[in-house]
Every structure is written in C-alpha cells, then in structure tokens.
Scaffold this motif. Structure first.
Motif, PDB file in Angstrom:
ATOM      1  N   ILE A  85       0.836  -1.204   0.000  1.00  0.00           N
ATOM      2  CA  ILE A  85       0.000   0.000   0.000  1.00  0.00           C
ATOM      3  C   ILE A  85       0.871   1.255   0.000  1.00  0.00           C
ATOM      4  CG2 ILE A  85      -1.633   1.352   1.375  1.00  0.00           C
ATOM      5  CD1 ILE A  85      -2.856  -1.329   2.280  1.00  0.00           C
ATOM      6  N   ALA A  86       1.951   1.223   0.772  1.00  0.00           N
ATOM      7  CA  ALA A  86       2.813   2.402   0.903  1.00  0.00           C
ATOM      8  C   ALA A  86       3.711   2.616  -0.307  1.00  0.00           C
ATOM      9  CB  ALA A  86       3.671   2.276   2.164  1.00  0.00           C
ATOM     10  N   ARG A  87       4.210   1.525  -0.904  1.00  0.00           N
ATOM     11  CA  ARG A  87       5.230   1.651  -1.944  1.00  0.00           C
ATOM     12  C   ARG A  87       4.809   1.137  -3.314  1.00  0.00           C
ATOM     13  NH1 ARG A  87      10.345   2.648   0.053  1.00  0.00           N
ATOM     14  NH2 ARG A  87      10.537   2.656   2.321  1.00  0.00           N
ATOM     15  N   GLY A  88       3.749   0.338  -3.368  1.00  0.00           N
ATOM     16  CA  GLY A  88       3.374  -0.283  -4.628  1.00  0.00           C
ATOM     17  C   GLY A  88       4.075  -1.617  -4.793  1.00  0.00           C
ATOM     18  N   TYR A  89       3.521  -2.464  -5.647  1.00  0.00           N
ATOM     19  CA  TYR A  89       4.082  -3.804  -5.832  1.00  0.00           C
ATOM     20  C   TYR A  89       5.497  -3.749  -6.395  1.00  0.00           C
ATOM     21  CZ  TYR A  89       4.838  -8.506  -7.601  1.00  0.00           C
ATOM     22  OH  TYR A  89       5.378  -9.737  -7.856  1.00  0.00           O
ATOM     23  N   ALA A  90       5.695  -2.948  -7.438  1.00  0.00           N
ATOM     24  CA  ALA A  90       6.986  -2.919  -8.125  1.00  0.00           C
ATOM     25  C   ALA A  90       8.118  -2.493  -7.199  1.00  0.00           C
ATOM     26  CB  ALA A  90       6.907  -1.997  -9.340  1.00  0.00           C
ATOM     27  N   GLU A  91       7.837  -1.575  -6.270  1.00  0.00           N
ATOM     28  CA  GLU A  91       8.875  -1.040  -5.389  1.00  0.00           C
ATOM     29  C   GLU A  91       9.020  -1.827  -4.091  1.00  0.00           C
ATOM     30  OE1 GLU A  91      10.983   1.337  -6.231  1.00  0.00           O
ATOM     31  OE2 GLU A  91      10.006   1.398  -8.192  1.00  0.00           O
ATOM     32  N   ALA A  92       8.067  -2.686  -3.795  1.00  0.00           N
ATOM     33  CA  ALA A  92       8.134  -3.470  -2.554  1.00  0.00           C
ATOM     34  C   ALA A  92       9.276  -4.481  -2.642  1.00  0.00           C
ATOM     35  CB  ALA A  92       6.818  -4.194  -2.315  1.00  0.00           C
ATOM     36  N   LYS A 143       9.626 -12.481  -3.417  1.00  0.00           N
ATOM     37  CA  LYS A 143       8.570 -11.471  -3.402  1.00  0.00           C
ATOM     38  C   LYS A 143       7.326 -11.923  -4.151  1.00  0.00           C
ATOM     39  CE  LYS A 143       8.362  -7.595  -5.957  1.00  0.00           C
ATOM     40  NZ  LYS A 143       8.637  -6.222  -6.452  1.00  0.00           N
ATOM     41  N   GLU A 144       7.505 -12.533  -5.311  1.00  0.00           N
ATOM     42  CA  GLU A 144       6.343 -12.921  -6.105  1.00  0.00           C
ATOM     43  C   GLU A 144       5.476 -13.925  -5.355  1.00  0.00           C
ATOM     44  OE1 GLU A 144       7.788 -14.233  -9.871  1.00  0.00           O
ATOM     45  OE2 GLU A 144       7.931 -12.200 -10.679  1.00  0.00           O
TER      46      GLU A 144
END
Length: 211
Positions: free
Chosen positions: A37-44, A67-68
């Motif tokens: 929520i804070a960073r988005g999927y791509a940046e997490a 991560k995936e």
C-alpha cells in the motif's frame, strides 16, 4: 505411562510450534500488505517486508521463497476471505433476492476494507499476475468463489426462485458485475462508499437471471 507422557509432551510442543508458524505467517502477510500500500508492488521488497514485520530477512525466506510468492499468497488470502464472506451469507438460508443483496454487500465490504491493497492491485495488475505459476494459484482460489456461487444458484433454481439458465454462467455474471463496479470505483479514486451500489447490482442481476 512414561512413554505416553513423553508423546503427549512432544505433541503439545509441536502444536505450539505450528501455532507460532501460523501467527508469524499472518504477521508477514499483514506487513506485506502495508508495504504494498505504501510503496506499490513494483517497489516493494523482501527486506522492506522483513523490517515492517520486525524480523530478519532470513526468517522471511523460511516462509516465502521470494517477493512474487509472498505477494501472490497475499492476493490469494484476500480471495479466500472473499469466498468465506460469500459463504457466510449464503448459509443464512434467506430467499433469493435477500441473499443476492447480502452477497453483493459482503463482497463490496471486503473490497472497501482492503481498499488500499486492491487499489494497488488494479493499478499494477500486470506486475501482480506476470508469474504464471503464482497467478494460476490465485485463479484456483477465484474458481472456488465461482463454484460456491454456482452451487447456491443451482439450489435456488431447484426451488424455483430463479430462472433456468446455466448456473455457472449466472455465477460468473454476478461475480463479474461486482468486480466491474469495484474496478470502476477504485479507478475513480474510491470516492464514496462502494456498498451504496449493492442494491442496484443485486436488482440488475436478479432481473437478468429471471428471478
């Protein structure tokens, strides 16, 4: 007697260990949701999730290989809870019209409750589903929702409460209506309450289903 006491003690230790694993797994998923929520999927990242969960990165990898896998499990858990919410309303044993509205309302409430996560999912859906192995697992979870709706509609058809169309197609249509309204709501900035559309969606579906 002594052997039985040893066996019981081992079983209690194993039971506590399993509870601990479940608690840590849920904590990881909750932390992953906050990071997404804070960073988005791509940046997490796994390191960010580990810090958010208050554990070492190595511990995180004991539960998820990357991560995936973690993010797909998070999405899968949301779908499972959606299925549980639908099942709870169906099991109430109300009439068709009242149950349809209750089911739609429960689904909308679920999306509202996890609005931040689903906003990210809609925004970055390609990233979420690009791994075929993980996305197939989510699709299996979604199929459970459809199967539950199908079984319920078949029962309603048997009682003469709804038209005689293909139950599976009606289930997909109801699910599709809910998801389309949810996507539109999220893409519009999640303005207002999604649940305010429950009555309209239920009435639209019932009319099309011949109820």
């Amino acid at each position: 007697m002594v052997q039985k006491m040893k066996t019981d003690s081992i079983e209690r230790v194993e039971a506590r260990r399993e509870v601990g694993k479940r608690v840590r797994r849920e904590a990881i998923l909750a932390a992953a949701e906050r990071v997404v929520i804070a960073r988005g999927y791509a940046e997490a990242s796994m390191d960010q999730v580990a810090r958010e969960a208050g554990m070492a990165a190595g511990t995180l990898y004991l539960y998820f290989p990357g991560k995936e896998a973690l993010l797909q499990e998070l999405l899968g858990s949301k779908v499972r809870r959606l299925d549980e919410a639908v099942g709870a309303e169906i099991e109430e044993g109300r009439g068709m019209g009242e149950t349809v509205r209750a089911v739609v309302l429960a689904m909308f409430r679920h999306f509202e409750e996890h609005r931040g996560f689903f906003e990210c999912f809609v925004r970055e859906q390609i990233e979420f589903t690009r791994n075929a192995t993980h996305s197939s697992g989510v699709l299996r979870e979604m199929a459970q929702v459809t199967a539950r709706l199908t079984e319920w509609i078949e029962g309603a058809q048997g009682r003469g409460e709804v038209g005689g169309g293909e139950a599976a197609l009606l289930a997909v249509a109801l699910r599709g209506l809910v998801f389309q309204f949810t996507r539109d709501w999220l893409r519009d900035g999640a303005k207002g309450e999604l649940t305010r559309h429950a009555g309209f969606v239920a009435a639209f579906f019932l009319k099309g289903a011949g109820a």
